[in-house]
Design an enzyme around this catalytic site. Sequence first.
Site, short mmCIF file in Angstrom:
data_model
loop_
_atom_site.label_atom_id
_atom_site.label_comp_id
_atom_site.label_asym_id
_atom_site.label_seq_id
_atom_site.Cartn_x
_atom_site.Cartn_y
_atom_site.Cartn_z
N TRP A 169 0.77 -1.17 0.04
CA TRP A 169 0.03 -0.04 0.03
C TRP A 169 1.00 1.35 -0.14
CZ3 TRP A 169 -4.11 -1.64 -2.15
CH2 TRP A 169 -4.83 -2.45 -1.73
N ASP A 208 -2.26 6.58 6.36
CA ASP A 208 -3.29 5.66 5.76
C ASP A 208 -3.66 4.52 6.92
OD1 ASP A 208 -4.48 3.66 4.53
OD2 ASP A 208 -2.98 3.12 3.11
N LYS A 211 -12.45 -2.47 6.30
CA LYS A 211 -12.02 -3.34 7.15
C LYS A 211 -12.22 -3.00 8.67
CE LYS A 211 -8.65 -3.66 3.95
NZ LYS A 211 -7.85 -2.71 3.07
C1 LIG Z 1 -7.14 -2.16 1.89
C2 LIG Z 1 -6.25 -1.32 2.13
C3 LIG Z 1 -6.01 -0.27 1.01
C4 LIG Z 1 -6.80 -0.15 -0.11
O1 LIG Z 1 -8.04 0.34 -0.03
P1 LIG Z 1 -9.36 0.69 -1.18
O2 LIG Z 1 -10.16 1.17 -0.31
O3 LIG Z 1 -9.39 -0.75 -1.78
O4 LIG Z 1 -8.59 1.63 -2.09
C5 LIG Z 1 -4.98 0.61 1.43
N1 LIG Z 1 -4.36 0.80 2.39
C6 LIG Z 1 -4.45 -0.12 3.09
C7 LIG Z 1 -3.71 -0.19 4.54
C8 LIG Z 1 -5.48 -1.12 3.30
O5 LIG Z 1 -5.47 -1.84 4.02
#
Ligand SMILES: *Cc1c(COP(=O)(O)O)cnc(C)c1O
Length: 365
Positions: free
Chosen positions: A101, A170, A194
């Site tokens: 990511w 993030d 999540k």
């Molecule tokens: C799942 C995830 C993403 C991607 O998320 P999307 O909503 O599919 O764009 C980005 N960063 C982390 C840490 C993630 O777990």
Amino acid sequence: MREHNFTAGPAVLPHSVIKELQEALPNFKNNGLGLMELSHRSPIFDEIISTARLRLRRLLSVPDDYEVLFLQGGASLQFYMTALNLLSPTDCGDYINTGTWSTKAIKEAKRCSKPVCIWSPSRAEFNSTPTENDYQLTPESHFLHYTSNNTIYGTQFSSTPEVNKPLIGDMSSDICSRAVDVSKHGVIYAGAQKNLGPSGVTVVLLSPWAVERSRYIDSIRPGGLPSLLNYSLMVDKGSLFNTPNTFGIFALERMLAWLEGLGGVSEIEKQNTKKSTMLYQILDNSDFWKPYAERRSRSQMNVTWKITDPSLESVFVEEASAAGLHGLKGHRSVGGLRASIYNACPLESVEALVDFMHQFETKNS
Ligand SMILES: *Cc1c(COP(=O)(O)O)cnc(C)c1O
């Protein structure tokens, strides 16, 4: 019967929340209209989105002068939006690369700015996170971007980086799972799927600095920022520049209500520690298992491991699935096994997994 769900995302939701969603669909609060059939400009929806904002502010102790947005496009769009709104094409932001990511965040930032990767692991395993001693910020950088929890590798920053620049976090896979000092951050973003609800909503928290940067970049960019990618415009419009994901925002509001009902972030943090400790204990107890992440970087949300005899891994996934334990196969880029145990994953699911692991180990050693 519902399975024990360890999927990485979209992930398990509390059964009580799913029931509430189900009830809201045909006739929301006896308004005669279903939840998904209401105008996003109606007083009913206004109350939903205001309540969602308020709950998030309370749960994360968001400073009063921060903005709370509910956008679309997932965390993946935030990889680009953070750089686009905070940096001019010649400005630089620092990035810590702890996995897939973060790599994608750097890639998107490159399209519109000059990101600098100030840390990446010496080997490509991505099984650790750095401490402040391991990296040095670029003097002219405007922020430090980090991925607080690395969903794929099962690593997590054990504490917020202590640096003298705004942080961009993030937090897609660990938001609201533990206490965090929001005030150290210029931006926190998280896809909801999540820890916060279904996919299709992205939470974005903005400091006054971030909003001002966005206004400034909008003013110097020829033609201005594209409307849908413009933080300051989204702030001015209260996330309602165009039609938001009304269902997703309601689901998120109900998830936050559920979390507040449990006792909030401090309470869920205790439960998360308990759940992850149970799994790390069994992994540490014998050479049958090989935990993937370095000890000091272990995630409380995604527990990753291998089996010393790798040929047993596919057997494990198959037999676990037959025993009602779903989603334990590791990400294809890492292999092995992974149990995602977000806020909504009940203790009973982790207990069932631990029981299964004990049996599996006995049978195969
Ligand atoms: C799942 C995830 C993403 C991607 O998320 P999307 O909503 O599919 O764009 C980005 N960063 C982390 C840490 C993630 O777990």
